[in-house]
Design a protein around this motif. Sequence first.
Motif, PDB file in Angstrom:
ATOM      1  N   MET A   1       0.826  -1.208   0.000  1.00 42.14           N
ATOM      2  CA  MET A   1       0.000   0.000   0.000  1.00 42.14           C
ATOM      3  C   MET A   1       0.862   1.261   0.000  1.00 42.14           C
ATOM      4  O   MET A   1       1.876   1.341   0.694  1.00 42.14           O
ATOM      5  N   ASP A   2       0.452   2.222  -0.807  1.00 43.23           N
ATOM      6  CA  ASP A   2       1.134   3.520  -0.810  1.00 43.23           C
ATOM      7  C   ASP A   2       0.970   4.167   0.567  1.00 43.23           C
ATOM      8  O   ASP A   2      -0.143   4.244   1.096  1.00 43.23           O
ATOM      9  N   PRO A   3       2.066   4.653   1.173  1.00 42.97           N
ATOM     10  CA  PRO A   3       1.973   5.194   2.543  1.00 42.97           C
ATOM     11  C   PRO A   3       1.071   6.422   2.654  1.00 42.97           C
ATOM     12  O   PRO A   3       0.465   6.651   3.709  1.00 42.97           O
ATOM     13  N   ILE A   4       0.958   7.210   1.591  1.00 45.18           N
ATOM     14  CA  ILE A   4       0.096   8.399   1.662  1.00 45.18           C
ATOM     15  C   ILE A   4      -1.368   7.988   1.738  1.00 45.18           C
ATOM     16  O   ILE A   4      -2.163   8.554   2.504  1.00 45.18           O
ATOM     17  N   ILE A   5      -1.747   6.975   0.976  1.00 41.92           N
ATOM     18  CA  ILE A   5      -3.135   6.494   1.020  1.00 41.92           C
ATOM     19  C   ILE A   5      -3.435   5.850   2.371  1.00 41.92           C
ATOM     20  O   ILE A   5      -4.500   6.085   2.966  1.00 41.92           O
TER      21      ILE A   5
END
Length: 218
Positions: free
Chosen positions: A132-136
């Motif tokens: 998972m993208d850390p910003i999301i």
Amino acid sequence: MGSEAPLPPLRAAGLKGGAERAAALRAEPNSASPSGQGRHPPTHTPIARSPPPAMSQRRGPPQRADMLPEIAAAVGFVSGLLRTRGCVSEQQLQVFSGALREALAEHYKHHWFPEKPFKGSGYRCIRINHKMDPIISKAASQIGLSLPQLYQLLPSELTLWVDPYEVSYRIGEDGSICVLYEATAAKPVSSYGMLTCKNQMMLGRTSPSKNYIMTVSS
């Protein structure tokens, strides 16, 4: 040869008058002005000075208004993916959208180059590749979504490019690249012919790339 003649009366009177005036001036207080500041003013009181203009007018970094449409397109796309699953309420989506919008603005503020749109494209890219993208994930934590829940709600392979003048995405390794947002203004001449993060991924494919589909433009 007699005794010394006495001083002339006028000269003696002049000496006497001068001595009296000198004594009077020594005994007289400083009264040259009503405030008592005569020839010997009191000790100077320091005057408080305001800070230099550069310090007093210092402000935080201005908000980048030129990247708001691109961020809005990216946020709307990710929020729409969550909405299609029907597991997140509209109120939660609003909170998630606001958190993601702020996170992207903070992440991009020093990596946004309208004169060179593809510069920093890899840094701005939102990527889900079985990780998972850390910003999301950070924005999703604001509404209580865990990583396992995100993996169920979002595609396992997603690439979202957020560049000046254009926002596009691809689902899957060999999926079509679709444009979410494209500015009507012409791109700078220097932006053409560059090897972008998007092009690098397409060149690395083993199978031919599919059509470049534009879904939304402005």
